[in-house]
Design a protein around this motif. Structure first.
Motif, PDB file in Angstrom:
ATOM      1  N   ALA A  28       0.821  -1.209   0.000  1.00 33.08           N
ATOM      2  CA  ALA A  28       0.000   0.000   0.000  1.00 33.08           C
ATOM      3  C   ALA A  28       0.859   1.266   0.000  1.00 33.08           C
ATOM      4  CB  ALA A  28      -0.928   0.001   1.216  1.00 33.08           C
ATOM      5  N   ALA A  29       2.052   1.161   0.593  1.00 30.36           N
ATOM      6  CA  ALA A  29       2.956   2.321   0.645  1.00 30.36           C
ATOM      7  C   ALA A  29       3.676   2.547  -0.678  1.00 30.36           C
ATOM      8  CB  ALA A  29       3.976   2.132   1.760  1.00 30.36           C
ATOM      9  N   GLY A  30       3.572   1.581  -1.602  1.00 27.33           N
ATOM     10  CA  GLY A  30       4.197   1.746  -2.911  1.00 27.33           C
ATOM     11  C   GLY A  30       5.578   1.124  -3.031  1.00 27.33           C
ATOM     12  N   VAL A  31       5.935   0.248  -2.076  1.00 27.06           N
ATOM     13  CA  VAL A  31       7.223  -0.449  -2.173  1.00 27.06           C
ATOM     14  C   VAL A  31       7.173  -1.424  -3.346  1.00 27.06           C
ATOM     15  CG1 VAL A  31       8.825  -2.016  -1.003  1.00 27.06           C
ATOM     16  CG2 VAL A  31       7.669  -0.212   0.289  1.00 27.06           C
ATOM     17  N   LYS A  32       8.216  -1.432  -4.168  1.00 23.48           N
ATOM     18  CA  LYS A  32       8.252  -2.280  -5.359  1.00 23.48           C
ATOM     19  C   LYS A  32       8.233  -3.753  -4.957  1.00 23.48           C
ATOM     20  CE  LYS A  32      11.961  -2.744  -8.030  1.00 23.48           C
ATOM     21  NZ  LYS A  32      13.023  -2.449  -9.013  1.00 23.48           N
ATOM     22  N   MET A  33       7.283  -4.500  -5.507  1.00 25.16           N
ATOM     23  CA  MET A  33       7.073  -5.887  -5.108  1.00 25.16           C
ATOM     24  C   MET A  33       7.386  -6.890  -6.208  1.00 25.16           C
ATOM     25  SD  MET A  33       5.714  -6.295  -1.974  1.00 25.16           S
ATOM     26  CE  MET A  33       5.288  -5.179  -0.652  1.00 25.16           C
ATOM     27  N   GLU A  34       7.856  -6.406  -7.365  1.00 21.09           N
ATOM     28  CA  GLU A  34       8.145  -7.343  -8.449  1.00 21.09           C
ATOM     29  C   GLU A  34       9.301  -6.822  -9.286  1.00 21.09           C
ATOM     30  OE1 GLU A  34       4.893  -5.892 -11.761  1.00 21.09           O
ATOM     31  OE2 GLU A  34       4.343  -7.502 -10.367  1.00 21.09           O
ATOM     32  N   GLU A  35       9.858  -7.720 -10.074  1.00 27.31           N
ATOM     33  CA  GLU A  35      11.008  -7.358 -10.897  1.00 27.31           C
ATOM     34  C   GLU A  35      11.020  -8.220 -12.149  1.00 27.31           C
ATOM     35  OE1 GLU A  35      15.531  -7.530  -9.666  1.00 27.31           O
ATOM     36  OE2 GLU A  35      14.478  -5.892  -8.674  1.00 27.31           O
ATOM     37  N   LYS A  36      11.179  -7.578 -13.291  1.00 30.25           N
ATOM     38  CA  LYS A  36      11.224  -8.329 -14.540  1.00 30.25           C
ATOM     39  C   LYS A  36      12.499  -9.143 -14.626  1.00 30.25           C
ATOM     40  CE  LYS A  36       8.448  -5.024 -17.175  1.00 30.25           C
ATOM     41  NZ  LYS A  36       8.427  -4.085 -18.330  1.00 30.25           N
ATOM     42  N   LYS A  37      12.411 -10.249 -15.330  1.00 30.88           N
ATOM     43  CA  LYS A  37      13.585 -11.104 -15.508  1.00 30.88           C
ATOM     44  C   LYS A  37      14.610 -10.377 -16.377  1.00 30.88           C
ATOM     45  CE  LYS A  37      14.975 -15.781 -16.764  1.00 30.88           C
ATOM     46  NZ  LYS A  37      14.539 -17.119 -17.217  1.00 30.88           N
ATOM     47  N   VAL A  38      15.852 -10.356 -15.906  1.00 26.19           N
ATOM     48  CA  VAL A  38      16.939  -9.686 -16.624  1.00 26.19           C
ATOM     49  C   VAL A  38      17.947 -10.732 -17.088  1.00 26.19           C
ATOM     50  CG1 VAL A  38      18.817  -8.022 -16.441  1.00 26.19           C
ATOM     51  CG2 VAL A  38      16.662  -7.592 -15.266  1.00 26.19           C
TER      52      VAL A  38
END
Length: 657
Positions: free
Chosen positions: A566-576
């Protein structure tokens, strides 16, 4: 005019940073620099890369480029006593066919090796040793070192080797500043120097008071240099700060110097961990050659660990973020390896019983790896009957919760997971730490105030803070409050593997965080993973898998993650896709026993960053077993399976550290 001014400034830099004998005041030097900066600003076409104004410049890098060394940077073999030094000399005498050999003795500086390249007298590149074949391009960071000449007196092509270090006095000042900013102090000067050189922003390196001592001329387009001592004298003439060195006509003189510096090492303004012995004649070095790992013409005499006697005044208990109760010995303060030691961790109850450590005992202590204070043994003949046997508590010293020791674990834990203030506090400290969310300015002192005033309950509440909530706190002004809020907001975009590590899942270190990120790419995916699915990943065994599943099933943890989302902390990441060359690509490591120089997570991170994998279970597919203190059954199993066994020194060598 501008060239004359640059030469004048270079001269005064040499007097100050190399000779330690300034001829003008700091204010006068500053005036000269301001004058040069003004002239260059007015005439930008006259700026040169070797100008004194160009030590720090440019934008932060995204990553370090790789550098292939022109000649492999081999490690030195080690000697630990007189006999091994004589064996080295006898091997040299035999291969050379004569005993008339001159040796050079040098300090073995405890820092970071660097390879420097000069073209036509100008500094053009600095690189780390890396794995000995390929290092990292740290040209701009090394350029910030004031004792390094950017331009030589002769227009020659050189490649040389030196050691980057931080002096003891500068190290103390750096840590005082970090503590003032509520930042974690550096463990030792070597780690601080290595970390500074590997900063992507040269401005950070420039703030760290780095120094460099040059000790080897690797390649050159010169004539008349036949010995190592001649090479060092030439480097002195060119303006370099050169490592201390002394010629010896025989091995007996070498041994005497090793004994002398074993006793006098603490008198130096920087840390050394041994003495290096080299054949002086360069042609003979070529003739003697090298093995696959080490030159035959050089060896390092390693200092024995310094032992001191002191008294255990008491044993106290600290509670960590996972509820682990760790006993710590409070010692009668004693000087050892250059610092005052008043505490030593005793690890767990089994360690205390194995060494029969009691309150009031006289003990021998050392710094493991010259860093971590450690009780070596009890001096039992000094007991007088007043000593007290220590017992682990049945209840948590912080919250009063029940303490339990599960299964075959050596650790006692507070079972009050959700309400223990110590676990909550340590969990928040872990969340904001450098390897986790790296929230600058939020240290233990500030966290204690936030908890005491009920401004936060857990680490997710940090994202609900604002400047007005911070201003009433001690040592918080307008600027520092704004900086803290900005740092908290910036942390929302940290990499997913950092967030996974920051959550504080038991058994999940920074390396496992990377592995989980590669497999799941989001917190949502990871939270739905089953234990069976997790165990299919090489680096994750049943214990880690069960811990992950338990963490995401716990209602309190689910609420904290919801608040983070809810605070906007990034919860995902694309595969690099990472095409970068990794020296330990797909090599599998297992660790056992207590490491001296690294925490287990730090060691895992080193392996993973080099492309390797870390598993908890040993099998025939394991490439390396890294062994610390008290290794247990894995050591024997590795021998049976034919797995290569490394001690910490071998581990460092494999990683090129």
């Amino acid at each position: 005019m501008i060239n004359n001014l640059r030469e004048e400034i270079r001269y005064h830099e040499y007097r100050y940073y190399v000779l330690d004998s300034p001829e003008i005041s700091d204010a006068e030097y500053d005036q000269l620099m301001k004058k040069l900066e003004r002239l260059e600003k007015e005439n930008p076409e006259l700026i040169t890369v070797d100008s004194p104004t160009q030590r720090v410049g440019g934008e932060p890098l995204e990553s370090f480029a790789k550098v292939e060394h022109s000649t492999p940077m081999l490690s030195l073999s080690n000697a630990f006593n007189d006999g091994e030094l004589r064996d080295f000399a006898n091997r040299v005498y035999k291969l050379a066919g004569t005993r008339e050999i001159e040796f050079i003795v040098e300090h073995k500086i405890d820092g970071l090796s660097a390879i420097l390249t000069y073209e036509r007298g100008r500094y053009v590149q600095g690189a780390t040793r890396g794995n000995g074949i390929i290092g990292e391009d740290v040209t701009e960071n090394i350029r910030t070192i004031r004792s390094l000449p950017l331009r030589l007196k002769k227009d020659v092509n050189l490649e040389l080797r030196g050691e980057v270090y931080i002096a003891k006095g500068d190290f103390e000042k750096i840590n005082e500043q970090r503590l003032d900013r509520d930042e974690e102090p550096f463990a030792n000067p070597r780690n601080a120097a290595a970390g500074s050189i590997r900063q992507l922003d040269p401005r950070i390196a420039a703030e760290r008071s780095l120094s460099i001592l040059v000790y080897d001329l690797l390649s050159y387009d010169l004539e008349g240099i036949d010995t190592h001592s001649q090479a060092l004298n030439f480097l002195i003439e060119q303006g370099f700060k050169v490592n201390w060195h002394q010629k010896c006509d025989n091995i007996d003189e070498v041994i005497e110097l090793c004994k002398q510096w074993t006793e006098e090492r603490d008198k130096l303004p920087f840390e050394i961990d041994g003495i290096v012995i080299k054949v002086n004649n360069l042609a003979l070095r070529q003739e003697l050659g090298s093995t696959a790992k080490s030159p035959r013409w050089a060896i390092a005499f390693k200092f024995p660990a310094q032992l001191k006697t002191t008294v255990i005044k008491d044993i106290i208990i600290s509670v960590g973020r996972t509820g682990a109760l760790t006993p710590t010995a409070l010692l009668q303060a004693v000087e050892i390896a250059g610092s005052t030691v008043s505490r030593a961790t005793l690890h767990n109850e089994d360690e205390i019983k194995r060494k029969d450590i009691r309150i009031g005992d006289h003990v021998l202590i050392k710094k493991a790896g010259d860093v971590i204070p450690k009780v070596v043994k009890v001096i039992k003949n000094k007991r007088n009957g007043s000593e007290r046997i220590f017992q682990m508590p049945d209840s948590c010293p912080v919250c009063g919760g029940e303490v339990a020791r599960e299964g075959d674990e050596a650790v006692h834990r507070c079972t009050n997971v959700t309400s223990c203030p110590a676990q909550r506090r340590e969990g928040i400290i872990h969340f904001v730490s450098r390897n986790a969310m790296n929230i600058d300015g939020v240290g233990p002192a500030l966290i204690d105030q936030l908890l005491d005033r009920d401004l936060i309950e857990d680490y997710a509440d940090l994202y609900g803070l604002n400047k007005d909530m911070l201003l009433p706190l001690d040592r918080i002004g307008e600027k520092s409050a704004a900086n803290v809020i900005e740092a908290i907001q910036m942390s929302k975009q940290r990499s997913l593997h950092r967030l996974i590590f920051a959550l504080g899942i038991r058994h999940v270190g920074a390396g496992v965080g990377r592995v989980l990120t590669e497999h799941y790419h989001s917190i949502s995916n990871l939270s739905r993973a089953t234990q069976e699915e997790l165990e299919q990943i090489d680096e994750i065994g049943p214990v880690i898998a069960a811990s992950i599943v338990y963490f995401f099933k716990e209602i309190r943890n689910q609420r904290v993650i919801d608040k983070l989302r809810a605070a906007g902390v990034k919860m995902e990441e694309k595969k690099v896709v990472d095409n970068q060359e990794k020296p330990l690509q797909d090599k599998k490591f297992v660790f056992t026993g207590g490491l001296e120089k690294y925490t287990r997570n730090e060691a895992k991170e080193l392996v993973l960053s080099a492309g390797g994998k870390v598993t908890s279970s040993l099998s025939k597919n394991t490439d390396y077993l890294v062994v610390g203190d008290n290794p247990g059954s894995k050591f024997e199993k590795a021998s049976e399976l034919g797995v290569e066994i490394l001690n910490e020194e071998g581990f460092d060598e494999l990683l090129g550290l």
